[in-house]
Design a protein around this motif. Structure first.
Motif, PDB file in Angstrom:
ATOM      1  N   GLU A 179       0.827  -1.199   0.000  1.00 13.97           N
ATOM      2  CA  GLU A 179       0.000   0.000   0.000  1.00 13.97           C
ATOM      3  C   GLU A 179       0.864   1.252   0.000  1.00 13.97           C
ATOM      4  O   GLU A 179       1.804   1.371   0.781  1.00 13.97           O
ATOM      5  CB  GLU A 179      -0.924   0.001   1.214  1.00 13.97           C
ATOM      6  CG  GLU A 179      -1.975   1.087   1.184  1.00 13.97           C
ATOM      7  CD  GLU A 179      -2.980   0.970   2.307  1.00 13.97           C
ATOM      8  OE1 GLU A 179      -3.866   1.843   2.389  1.00 13.97           O
ATOM      9  OE2 GLU A 179      -2.886   0.011   3.112  1.00 13.97           O
ATOM     10  N   SER A 180       0.519   2.174  -0.899  1.00 16.86           N
ATOM     11  CA  SER A 180       1.173   3.467  -1.125  1.00 16.86           C
ATOM     12  C   SER A 180       2.452   3.355  -1.949  1.00 16.86           C
ATOM     13  O   SER A 180       3.046   4.369  -2.306  1.00 16.86           O
ATOM     14  CB  SER A 180       1.462   4.214   0.190  1.00 16.86           C
ATOM     15  OG  SER A 180       2.612   3.721   0.831  1.00 16.86           O
ATOM     16  N   TRP A 181       2.886   2.146  -2.265  1.00 17.17           N
ATOM     17  CA  TRP A 181       4.052   1.968  -3.133  1.00 17.17           C
ATOM     18  C   TRP A 181       3.557   1.786  -4.572  1.00 17.17           C
ATOM     19  O   TRP A 181       3.850   0.791  -5.229  1.00 17.17           O
ATOM     20  CB  TRP A 181       4.867   0.760  -2.705  1.00 17.17           C
ATOM     21  CG  TRP A 181       5.469   0.855  -1.325  1.00 17.17           C
ATOM     22  CD1 TRP A 181       5.217   1.805  -0.388  1.00 17.17           C
ATOM     23  CD2 TRP A 181       6.409  -0.041  -0.746  1.00 17.17           C
ATOM     24  NE1 TRP A 181       5.935   1.561   0.753  1.00 17.17           N
ATOM     25  CE2 TRP A 181       6.688   0.423   0.565  1.00 17.17           C
ATOM     26  CE3 TRP A 181       7.046  -1.198  -1.192  1.00 17.17           C
ATOM     27  CZ2 TRP A 181       7.576  -0.215   1.423  1.00 17.17           C
ATOM     28  CZ3 TRP A 181       7.927  -1.850  -0.341  1.00 17.17           C
ATOM     29  CH2 TRP A 181       8.193  -1.353   0.948  1.00 17.17           C
ATOM     30  N   ASN A 182       2.836   2.763  -5.081  1.00 19.19           N
ATOM     31  CA  ASN A 182       2.075   2.605  -6.317  1.00 19.19           C
ATOM     32  C   ASN A 182       2.901   2.237  -7.541  1.00 19.19           C
ATOM     33  O   ASN A 182       2.413   1.549  -8.441  1.00 19.19           O
ATOM     34  CB  ASN A 182       1.299   3.894  -6.612  1.00 19.19           C
ATOM     35  CG  ASN A 182       0.204   4.154  -5.594  1.00 19.19           C
ATOM     36  OD1 ASN A 182       0.162   3.531  -4.532  1.00 19.19           O
ATOM     37  ND2 ASN A 182      -0.679   5.076  -5.901  1.00 19.19           N
ATOM     38  N   ASP A 183       4.137   2.688  -7.600  1.00 17.59           N
ATOM     39  CA  ASP A 183       4.949   2.443  -8.789  1.00 17.59           C
ATOM     40  C   ASP A 183       5.809   1.182  -8.699  1.00 17.59           C
ATOM     41  O   ASP A 183       6.458   0.811  -9.675  1.00 17.59           O
ATOM     42  CB  ASP A 183       5.858   3.653  -9.057  1.00 17.59           C
ATOM     43  CG  ASP A 183       5.062   4.892  -9.433  1.00 17.59           C
ATOM     44  OD1 ASP A 183       3.997   4.738 -10.060  1.00 17.59           O
ATOM     45  OD2 ASP A 183       5.496   6.004  -9.081  1.00 17.59           O
ATOM     46  N   MET A 184       5.829   0.536  -7.527  1.00 18.06           N
ATOM     47  CA  MET A 184       6.645  -0.676  -7.381  1.00 18.06           C
ATOM     48  C   MET A 184       5.806  -1.893  -7.729  1.00 18.06           C
ATOM     49  O   MET A 184       4.803  -2.181  -7.079  1.00 18.06           O
ATOM     50  CB  MET A 184       7.202  -0.806  -5.958  1.00 18.06           C
ATOM     51  CG  MET A 184       8.079  -2.039  -5.794  1.00 18.06           C
ATOM     52  SD  MET A 184       8.872  -2.155  -4.172  1.00 18.06           S
ATOM     53  CE  MET A 184      10.092  -0.852  -4.311  1.00 18.06           C
ATOM     54  N   LYS A 185       6.224  -2.605  -8.730  1.00 19.08           N
ATOM     55  CA  LYS A 185       5.472  -3.764  -9.206  1.00 19.08           C
ATOM     56  C   LYS A 185       6.433  -4.828  -9.705  1.00 19.08           C
ATOM     57  O   LYS A 185       7.490  -4.527 -10.249  1.00 19.08           O
ATOM     58  CB  LYS A 185       4.524  -3.357 -10.331  1.00 19.08           C
ATOM     59  CG  LYS A 185       5.213  -2.620 -11.481  1.00 19.08           C
ATOM     60  CD  LYS A 185       4.203  -1.977 -12.398  1.00 19.08           C
ATOM     61  CE  LYS A 185       4.866  -1.098 -13.454  1.00 19.08           C
ATOM     62  NZ  LYS A 185       5.532   0.100 -12.876  1.00 19.08           N
ATOM     63  N   PHE A 186       6.056  -6.087  -9.509  1.00 15.99           N
ATOM     64  CA  PHE A 186       6.857  -7.217  -9.964  1.00 15.99           C
ATOM     65  C   PHE A 186       5.953  -8.185 -10.710  1.00 15.99           C
ATOM     66  O   PHE A 186       4.847  -8.480 -10.254  1.00 15.99           O
ATOM     67  CB  PHE A 186       7.507  -7.951  -8.788  1.00 15.99           C
ATOM     68  CG  PHE A 186       8.473  -7.111  -8.004  1.00 15.99           C
ATOM     69  CD1 PHE A 186       9.766  -6.902  -8.464  1.00 15.99           C
ATOM     70  CD2 PHE A 186       8.094  -6.536  -6.805  1.00 15.99           C
ATOM     71  CE1 PHE A 186      10.660  -6.123  -7.740  1.00 15.99           C
ATOM     72  CE2 PHE A 186       8.977  -5.764  -6.065  1.00 15.99           C
ATOM     73  CZ  PHE A 186      10.262  -5.552  -6.535  1.00 15.99           C
ATOM     74  N   ALA A 187       6.440  -8.681 -11.824  1.00 14.94           N
ATOM     75  CA  ALA A 187       5.650  -9.633 -12.598  1.00 14.94           C
ATOM     76  C   ALA A 187       5.380 -10.898 -11.788  1.00 14.94           C
ATOM     77  O   ALA A 187       4.239 -11.374 -11.719  1.00 14.94           O
ATOM     78  CB  ALA A 187       6.374  -9.975 -13.899  1.00 14.94           C
ATOM     79  N   PHE A 188       6.410 -11.455 -11.144  1.00 14.13           N
ATOM     80  CA  PHE A 188       6.219 -12.750 -10.485  1.00 14.13           C
ATOM     81  C   PHE A 188       5.256 -12.666  -9.307  1.00 14.13           C
ATOM     82  O   PHE A 188       4.503 -13.606  -9.044  1.00 14.13           O
ATOM     83  CB  PHE A 188       7.563 -13.366 -10.071  1.00 14.13           C
ATOM     84  CG  PHE A 188       8.182 -12.814  -8.822  1.00 14.13           C
ATOM     85  CD1 PHE A 188       7.935 -13.392  -7.580  1.00 14.13           C
ATOM     86  CD2 PHE A 188       9.047 -11.735  -8.874  1.00 14.13           C
ATOM     87  CE1 PHE A 188       8.522 -12.897  -6.427  1.00 14.13           C
ATOM     88  CE2 PHE A 188       9.647 -11.229  -7.734  1.00 14.13           C
ATOM     89  CZ  PHE A 188       9.378 -11.806  -6.501  1.00 14.13           C
ATOM     90  N   THR A 189       5.232 -11.530  -8.599  1.00 18.47           N
ATOM     91  CA  THR A 189       4.297 -11.415  -7.481  1.00 18.47           C
ATOM     92  C   THR A 189       2.872 -11.228  -7.986  1.00 18.47           C
ATOM     93  O   THR A 189       1.919 -11.747  -7.399  1.00 18.47           O
ATOM     94  CB  THR A 189       4.691 -10.257  -6.545  1.00 18.47           C
ATOM     95  OG1 THR A 189       4.668  -9.030  -7.269  1.00 18.47           O
ATOM     96  CG2 THR A 189       6.059 -10.474  -5.958  1.00 18.47           C
ATOM     97  N   ASN A 190       2.706 -10.513  -9.084  1.00 14.44           N
ATOM     98  CA  ASN A 190       1.380 -10.375  -9.676  1.00 14.44           C
ATOM     99  C   ASN A 190       0.873 -11.705 -10.215  1.00 14.44           C
ATOM    100  O   ASN A 190      -0.319 -12.003 -10.127  1.00 14.44           O
ATOM    101  CB  ASN A 190       1.386  -9.317 -10.780  1.00 14.44           C
ATOM    102  CG  ASN A 190       1.096  -7.930 -10.260  1.00 14.44           C
ATOM    103  OD1 ASN A 190      -0.029  -7.426 -10.352  1.00 14.44           O
ATOM    104  ND2 ASN A 190       2.099  -7.294  -9.673  1.00 14.44           N
ATOM    105  N   TYR A 191       1.782 -12.513 -10.751  1.00 18.53           N
ATOM    106  CA  TYR A 191       1.362 -13.838 -11.196  1.00 18.53           C
ATOM    107  C   TYR A 191       0.904 -14.685  -9.997  1.00 18.53           C
ATOM    108  O   TYR A 191      -0.024 -15.486 -10.101  1.00 18.53           O
ATOM    109  CB  TYR A 191       2.507 -14.548 -11.921  1.00 18.53           C
ATOM    110  CG  TYR A 191       2.875 -13.927 -13.248  1.00 18.53           C
ATOM    111  CD1 TYR A 191       1.920 -13.301 -14.042  1.00 18.53           C
ATOM    112  CD2 TYR A 191       4.190 -13.961 -13.718  1.00 18.53           C
ATOM    113  CE1 TYR A 191       2.268 -12.733 -15.261  1.00 18.53           C
ATOM    114  CE2 TYR A 191       4.537 -13.399 -14.934  1.00 18.53           C
ATOM    115  CZ  TYR A 191       3.577 -12.786 -15.700  1.00 18.53           C
ATOM    116  OH  TYR A 191       3.914 -12.216 -16.913  1.00 18.53           O
ATOM    117  N   GLY A 192       1.555 -14.490  -8.854  1.00 20.88           N
ATOM    118  CA  GLY A 192       1.125 -15.181  -7.649  1.00 20.88           C
ATOM    119  C   GLY A 192      -0.264 -14.733  -7.210  1.00 20.88           C
ATOM    120  O   GLY A 192      -1.088 -15.551  -6.776  1.00 20.88           O
ATOM    121  N   ILE A 193      -0.539 -13.446  -7.325  1.00 23.74           N
ATOM    122  CA  ILE A 193      -1.878 -12.941  -7.020  1.00 23.74           C
ATOM    123  C   ILE A 193      -2.894 -13.512  -8.004  1.00 23.74           C
ATOM    124  O   ILE A 193      -4.001 -13.914  -7.623  1.00 23.74           O
ATOM    125  CB  ILE A 193      -1.900 -11.400  -7.061  1.00 23.74           C
ATOM    126  CG1 ILE A 193      -1.026 -10.828  -5.943  1.00 23.74           C
ATOM    127  CG2 ILE A 193      -3.331 -10.879  -6.929  1.00 23.74           C
ATOM    128  CD1 ILE A 193      -0.823  -9.321  -6.027  1.00 23.74           C
TER     129      ILE A 193
END
Length: 204
Positions: free
Chosen positions: A135-149
Motif C-alpha cells: 500500500e502506497s508503493w504505487n509504482d513498485m510492481k513485480f511480474a512474479f508477485t502479480n502472477y502469484g496474485i
C-alpha cells in the motif's frame, strides 16, 4: 508424482517426520529457514508468518492419517494466529488466497480470504491494471508477485477481469533488471497459465 507413484508420497512423509521438529516450536511458530544441518535457525531468520498455514495444508493433503501429530501442531499454530495475522505485501496475499481454497469453509480460511481481498483492493492500480508491492508503493510492481496474485484469485474464483488485466499488462511489461530473466518470473508465469488453461487443477 505421489498420485502416480506412491513411493514419492512415502518419501515425503519420511521427510516431514525427519525435519518437522527442527522447524516447529510448539505454541510459537515455524522457523522460516534453518541451517543445513538443522541445528539452529539460519542467521537473520526467525518465525515465518505463513509457514504454519502452508505446513497445515500440505500435511493434510499429503497424509491426513499418518501425520496426525504434525497436523495437530500446525492446526494449533494456525488457530492461535489467524485472527491477528494481516498480510500487507503482494505475493503473500496471493499465496494465502491459494492456501485458503483447499479448506475454504474452515474459519481461518474464511477470515484470511476476506482480509486478503480487502488488502488487495488497496494495492490495485488501475489504469494500467496491476497490483503494487505494498500500500502506497504505487509504482513498485513485480511480474512474479502479480502472477502469484493471479493464481490466488483464480483459485478462489474472484476478480476475473483484474486477472485478465494484470496478465495483459505483464505480457508486455519489462522491468529492465534481473527479474526479466530470473527463473521465478517465468515459473510463476507458467504456473498461473497452466491453471488458467485448465491443464492443472487449482489443487495441483
Amino acid at each position: 508424482f505421489g498420485q502416480i507413484d506412491s513411493s514419492y508420497r512415502q518419501v515425503a512423509i519420511k521427510l516431514v517426520r525427519e525435519i518437522h521438529d527442527a522447524f516447529v516450536i510448539p505454541g510459537r511458530g515455524v522457523i522460516w529457514k534453518m541451517t543445513e544441518d538443522l541445528s539452529a535457525p539460519y542467521p537473520g531468520y526467525g518465525l515465518g508468518a505463513m509457514d504454519a498455514y502452508d505446513g497445515y495444508v500440505v500435511y493434510q493433503l499429503l497424509a491426513l492419517e499418518q501425520l496426525t501429530h504434525e497436523i495437530h501442531q500446525m492446526r494449533e499454530l494456525v488457530h492461535d494466529s489467524y485472527g491477528r495475522l494481516t498480510i500487507d505485501q503482494d505475493l503473500g496475499l496471493g499465496m494465502m488466497l491459494w492456501l485458503t481454497h483447499f479448506f475454504p469453509d474452515e474459519e481461518w480460511a474464511v477470515v484470511q480470504r476476506s482480509r486478503c481481498l480487502v488488502q488487495l483492493e488497496r494495492l490495485w492500480i488501475h489504469p494500467p491494471g496491476y497490483f503494487c508491492r505494498q500500500e502506497s508503493w504505487n509504482d513498485m510492481k513485480f511480474a512474479f508477485t502479480n502472477y502469484g496474485i493471479s493464481l490466488g484469485l483464480q483459485s478462489v474464483g474472484r476478480w476475473s477481469a483484474r486477472v485478465d488485466s494484470l496478465n495483459t499488462f505483464f505480457e508486455a511489461y519489462r522491468s529492465d533488471d534481473e527479474y526479466d530473466t530470473n527463473a521465478i518470473t517465468h515459473v510463476m508465469a507458467c504456473s498461473f497459465r497452466l491453471i488458467e488453461s485448465g491443464v492443472f487443477s487449482k489443487r495441483d
